[in-house]
Write an enzyme that holds these catalytic residues in place. Structure first.
Site, short mmCIF file in Angstrom:
data_model
loop_
_atom_site.label_atom_id
_atom_site.label_comp_id
_atom_site.label_asym_id
_atom_site.label_seq_id
_atom_site.Cartn_x
_atom_site.Cartn_y
_atom_site.Cartn_z
N GLY A 191 0.81 -1.22 0.00
CA GLY A 191 0.00 0.00 0.00
C GLY A 191 0.84 1.26 0.00
O GLY A 191 0.58 2.21 -0.73
N CYS A 192 1.88 1.25 0.81
CA CYS A 192 2.75 2.43 0.92
C CYS A 192 3.54 2.64 -0.37
O CYS A 192 3.81 3.77 -0.77
CB CYS A 192 3.69 2.28 2.11
N THR A 193 3.88 1.55 -1.04
CA THR A 193 4.58 1.64 -2.32
C THR A 193 3.66 2.28 -3.35
O THR A 193 4.06 3.19 -4.08
CB THR A 193 5.05 0.24 -2.78
#
Length: 157
Positions: A46-48
């Site tokens: 998700g952060c990527t």
């Protein structure tokens, strides 16, 4: 539980190490609008996605006068790996003590798979040129958030 920021609040100043270990200070960005986004961990799906979305739209955001700073509890070494692996162009800073995250209301209790846990609350705070909060968005989704932000800020070309 840390207090959430409201529009009109003065953003807490911070000075945190970036992926190269250099200090990045909010004060260095006076005179420009700043999007400070908080995410749980580098190199996670998700952060990527979120970091790549900010990178893909950085030209549009920068052209509209916005600087983007991503804040996570990661150490500079991990941020450097993240930047290189994903070819990120946004400024990433680490807040291992979580003091800045707490000051911004981006660390505290949240729901995760139905359980209440303490952790990083995925958040985005938009600051004006003077460092005042224009918008403070909490519990944002990793996917589609940047597109929604661009729409809400009326930056679509």
């Amino acid at each position: 539980m840390s207090e959430r920021l409201q529009p009109g609040d003065t953003a807490p100043d911070f000075s945190l190490p970036d992926a190269d270990g250099k200090q990045v200070s909010l004060a260095d960005h006076r005179g420009r609008k700043v999007i400070v986004y908080f995410y749980p961990a580098a190199l996670t799906p998700g952060c990527t996605k979120q970091a790549c979305d900010f990178t893909d739209n950085l030209q549009l955001l920068a052209g509209a006068g916005y600087d983007v700073i991503g804040v996570s509890p990661d150490k500079p070494e991990k941020l450097a790996k993240f930047r290189e692996k994903e070819d990120l162009k946004v400024t990433l800073v680490g807040d291992p003590s979580k003091e800045t995250m707490e000051a911004y209301g981006a660390f505290g209790e949240k729901k995760l798979y139905g359980k209440t846990v303490t952790g990083v609350i995925r958040s985005t705070v938009i600051l004006d040129e003077e460092g005042k909060v224009e918008r403070a968005l909490y519990n944002v989704k990793a996917t589609g958030h940047v597109a929604k932000l661009i729409k809400d800020l009326k930056l679509e070309g």
